[in-house]
Write an enzyme that holds these catalytic residues in place. Structure first.
Site, PDB file in Angstrom:
ATOM      1  N   ASP A  60       0.864  -1.190   0.000  1.00 50.38           N
ATOM      2  CA  ASP A  60       0.000   0.000   0.000  1.00 50.38           C
ATOM      3  C   ASP A  60       0.897   1.235   0.000  1.00 50.38           C
ATOM      4  O   ASP A  60       2.130   1.119   0.049  1.00 50.38           O
ATOM      5  CB  ASP A  60      -0.950   0.002   1.219  1.00 50.38           C
ATOM      6  N   TYR A 181     -14.808   6.945 -12.594  1.00 50.56           N
ATOM      7  CA  TYR A 181     -14.550   5.698 -11.856  1.00 50.56           C
ATOM      8  C   TYR A 181     -15.103   4.510 -12.643  1.00 50.56           C
ATOM      9  O   TYR A 181     -14.420   3.499 -12.838  1.00 50.56           O
ATOM     10  CB  TYR A 181     -15.206   5.787 -10.468  1.00 50.56           C
ATOM     11  N   GLY A 215     -19.180  -2.315   2.268  1.00 50.23           N
ATOM     12  CA  GLY A 215     -19.138  -1.287   3.327  1.00 50.23           C
ATOM     13  C   GLY A 215     -17.726  -0.973   3.782  1.00 50.23           C
ATOM     14  O   GLY A 215     -17.307  -1.340   4.874  1.00 50.23           O
ATOM     15  N   THR A 216     -16.972  -0.286   2.940  1.00 56.31           N
ATOM     16  CA  THR A 216     -15.589   0.093   3.283  1.00 56.31           C
ATOM     17  C   THR A 216     -15.496   1.621   3.307  1.00 56.31           C
ATOM     18  O   THR A 216     -16.488   2.320   3.036  1.00 56.31           O
ATOM     19  CB  THR A 216     -14.597  -0.409   2.208  1.00 56.31           C
TER      20      THR A 216
HETATM   21  N1  LIG Z   1     -16.096  -0.698  -1.774  1.00 58.75           N
HETATM   22  C1  LIG Z   1     -16.821  -1.067  -2.808  1.00 58.75           C
HETATM   23  O1  LIG Z   1     -18.055  -1.076  -2.738  1.00 58.75           O
HETATM   24  C2  LIG Z   1     -16.180  -1.495  -4.097  1.00 58.75           C
HETATM   25  C3  LIG Z   1     -17.025  -1.925  -5.130  1.00 58.75           C
HETATM   26  C4  LIG Z   1     -16.474  -2.337  -6.353  1.00 58.75           C
HETATM   27  C5  LIG Z   1     -15.094  -2.304  -6.508  1.00 58.75           C
HETATM   28  N2  LIG Z   1     -14.293  -1.877  -5.497  1.00 58.75           N
HETATM   29  C6  LIG Z   1     -12.858  -1.856  -5.762  1.00 58.75           C
HETATM   30  O2  LIG Z   1     -12.172  -2.688  -4.831  1.00 58.75           O
HETATM   31  C7  LIG Z   1     -10.874  -2.140  -4.553  1.00 58.75           C
HETATM   32  C8  LIG Z   1     -10.729  -1.928  -3.053  1.00 58.75           C
HETATM   33  O3  LIG Z   1     -11.739  -1.030  -2.616  1.00 58.75           O
HETATM   34  P1  LIG Z   1     -12.010  -0.669  -1.076  1.00 58.75           P
HETATM   35  O4  LIG Z   1     -13.458  -0.441  -0.945  1.00 58.75           O
HETATM   36  O5  LIG Z   1     -11.328  -1.622  -0.194  1.00 58.75           O
HETATM   37  O6  LIG Z   1     -11.285   0.765  -1.022  1.00 58.75           O
HETATM   38  P2  LIG Z   1     -10.473   1.468   0.167  1.00 58.75           P
HETATM   39  O7  LIG Z   1     -10.419   2.898  -0.190  1.00 58.75           O
HETATM   40  O8  LIG Z   1     -11.011   1.072   1.495  1.00 58.75           O
HETATM   41  O9  LIG Z   1      -9.016   0.806   0.028  1.00 58.75           O
HETATM   42  C9  LIG Z   1      -8.227   1.019  -1.113  1.00 58.75           C
HETATM   43  C10 LIG Z   1      -6.752   0.890  -0.710  1.00 58.75           C
HETATM   44  O10 LIG Z   1      -5.971   1.143  -1.897  1.00 58.75           O
HETATM   45  C11 LIG Z   1      -4.883   1.939  -1.517  1.00 58.75           C
HETATM   46  N3  LIG Z   1      -4.363   2.720  -2.652  1.00 58.75           N
HETATM   47  C12 LIG Z   1      -4.911   3.812  -3.250  1.00 58.75           C
HETATM   48  N4  LIG Z   1      -4.095   4.293  -4.192  1.00 58.75           N
HETATM   49  C13 LIG Z   1      -2.996   3.510  -4.200  1.00 58.75           C
HETATM   50  C14 LIG Z   1      -1.795   3.504  -4.944  1.00 58.75           C
HETATM   51  N5  LIG Z   1      -1.538   4.442  -5.865  1.00 58.75           N
HETATM   52  N6  LIG Z   1      -0.872   2.545  -4.694  1.00 58.75           N
HETATM   53  C15 LIG Z   1      -1.099   1.597  -3.752  1.00 58.75           C
HETATM   54  N7  LIG Z   1      -2.231   1.546  -2.994  1.00 58.75           N
HETATM   55  C16 LIG Z   1      -3.158   2.500  -3.222  1.00 58.75           C
HETATM   56  C17 LIG Z   1      -5.442   2.868  -0.442  1.00 58.75           C
HETATM   57  O11 LIG Z   1      -4.399   3.471   0.328  1.00 58.75           O
HETATM   58  C18 LIG Z   1      -6.326   1.919   0.338  1.00 58.75           C
HETATM   59  O12 LIG Z   1      -5.638   1.279   1.392  1.00 58.75           O
HETATM   60  C19 LIG Z   1     -10.782  -0.856  -5.370  1.00 58.75           C
HETATM   61  O13 LIG Z   1     -10.132  -1.087  -6.601  1.00 58.75           O
HETATM   62  C20 LIG Z   1     -12.222  -0.491  -5.606  1.00 58.75           C
HETATM   63  O14 LIG Z   1     -12.403   0.317  -6.730  1.00 58.75           O
HETATM   64  C21 LIG Z   1     -14.798  -1.477  -4.310  1.00 58.75           C
END
Ligand SMILES: NC(=O)c1ccc[n+]([C@@H]2O[C@H](COP(=O)([O-])OP(=O)(O)OC[C@H]3O[C@@H](n4cnc5c(N)ncnc54)[C@H](O)[C@@H]3O)[C@@H](O)[C@H]2O)c1
Length: 285
Positions: A60, A181, A215-216
């Site tokens: 990360d 996005y 739910g994040t």
């Molecule tokens: N939460 C949702 O409902 C959801 C739905 C569909 C897809 N996603 C995808 O799942 C993945 C994780 O989502 P999440 O909800 O856990 O998000 P989150 O924001 O809780 O976690 C994302 C993590 O990625 C890290 N990150 C961001 N930019 C970065 C970079 N340049 N280099 C390295 N790390 C980096 C952040 O620091 C964070 O720890 C994402 O790709 C998101 O688009 C999430």
């Protein structure tokens, strides 16, 4: 590898060697990288892959270092094996060193989960160009750099490998006010298909997972921004969107981690180029 059958009707030295190799394969701990593993879905995936017995290299951004070490500590405390590496997926050199560090920490690299991603809620008419470029940088350039570095490593090793990317339901149907996005996740789906085509000859499979509403912290942000836009209370935008979930509850990271566990394991060996939804039934692919 579960339940692999070796027929012993005709025992030959070659067959004996294969059995030995199979045993070695059984014993060898696989190494997997998970980006964006300091929190949320990435953390959930890392915990699950460690439970599956893999050495998990969690990565990360530097600003998330303390949470990242927490993820690694939780894995190690539970009897698993984890290594924490600070890496920025938008930086080519950083991704290259991440892959090298993972291969070095383990016995080569076996799988790479390109999970890191960011979201931004904004109407297209108001979307700032720098913000647009930023989201492309993390969500698609970051996935490209991750996929390519992992593939180069597998090819150099001369081994098969599994590449897994973070898409979303919006890779099939965009959400309004999450336009850029959605476009990046649609692009992840396309890149996953092209990479599967180009790297199948090396024994590399490439698939993506498409979570729905998890739910994040990402959804906390989306809920807050949608609420501000539409004059709602905290949690109301999430509740409204959650009405579309057939299975009747908002997702948790482990729902996604279970799919990634399958995609990283041998039971998915015959699957490539797919973006698989894990959304409780919001969108049918
Ligand atoms: N939460 C949702 O409902 C959801 C739905 C569909 C897809 N996603 C995808 O799942 C993945 C994780 O989502 P999440 O909800 O856990 O998000 P989150 O924001 O809780 O976690 C994302 C993590 O990625 C890290 N990150 C961001 N930019 C970065 C970079 N340049 N280099 C390295 N790390 C980096 C952040 O620091 C964070 O720890 C994402 O790709 C998101 O688009 C999430």
């Amino acid at each position: 590898m579960h339940g692999r059958t070796v027929w012993c009707d005709q025992w030959t030295p070659r067959r004996a060697r294969r059995v030995e190799e199979d045993h070695h394969e059984h014993r060898r701990q696989k190494t997997v990288v998970v980006t964006g593993a300091a929190r949320g879905i990435g953390e959930g995936i890392a915990l699950r892959l460690a439970k599956d017995g893999h050495h998990v290299v969690v990565a990360d951004l530097g600003v998330m270092e303390s949470d990242l070490h927490q993820t690694a500590k939780a894995i190690n405390d539970a009897g698993g094996t984890a290594t924490a590496v600070v890496a920025d997926v938008t930086d080519e050199a950083s991704v290259t060193s991440l892959v090298a560090a993972a291969a070095e920490a383990g016995d080569g690299l076996d799988a790479f989960v390109a999970n890191a991603g960011i979201a931004q809620v904004e109407a297209l008419l108001d979307y700032d160009l720098a913000d647009f470029q930023k989201i492309l940088d993390v969500n698609i350039t970051g996935v490209f750099l991750s996929y390519r570095a992992a593939a180069k490593q597998f090819i150099a090793q001369g081994t098969p490998g599994k590449i897994i990317g973070a898409a979303s339901i919006v890779a099939f149907r965009p959400f309004a006010y999450l336009g850029p996005y959605s476009a990046t996740k649609w692009a992840v789906r396309g890149l996953t298909q092209a990479a599967a085509m180009e790297w199948a000859e090396y024994g590399i499979t490439v698939n993506a997972y498409g979570p729905g509403i998890v739910g994040t912290a990402m959804w906390d942000l989306i809920d807050e921004k949608l609420a501000a836009r539409d004059g709602l209370q905290k949690g109301e935008a999430l509740a409204e969107n959650a009405k579309s979930i057939l299975l009747g509850r908002v997702s948790v990271p482990n729902d996604v981690a279970q799919l990634v566990s399958f995609l990283a394991g041998p039971d998915s060996d015959y699957i490539t180029g797919q973006t698989i939804l894990v959304d409780g039934g919001i969108q049918f692919s």
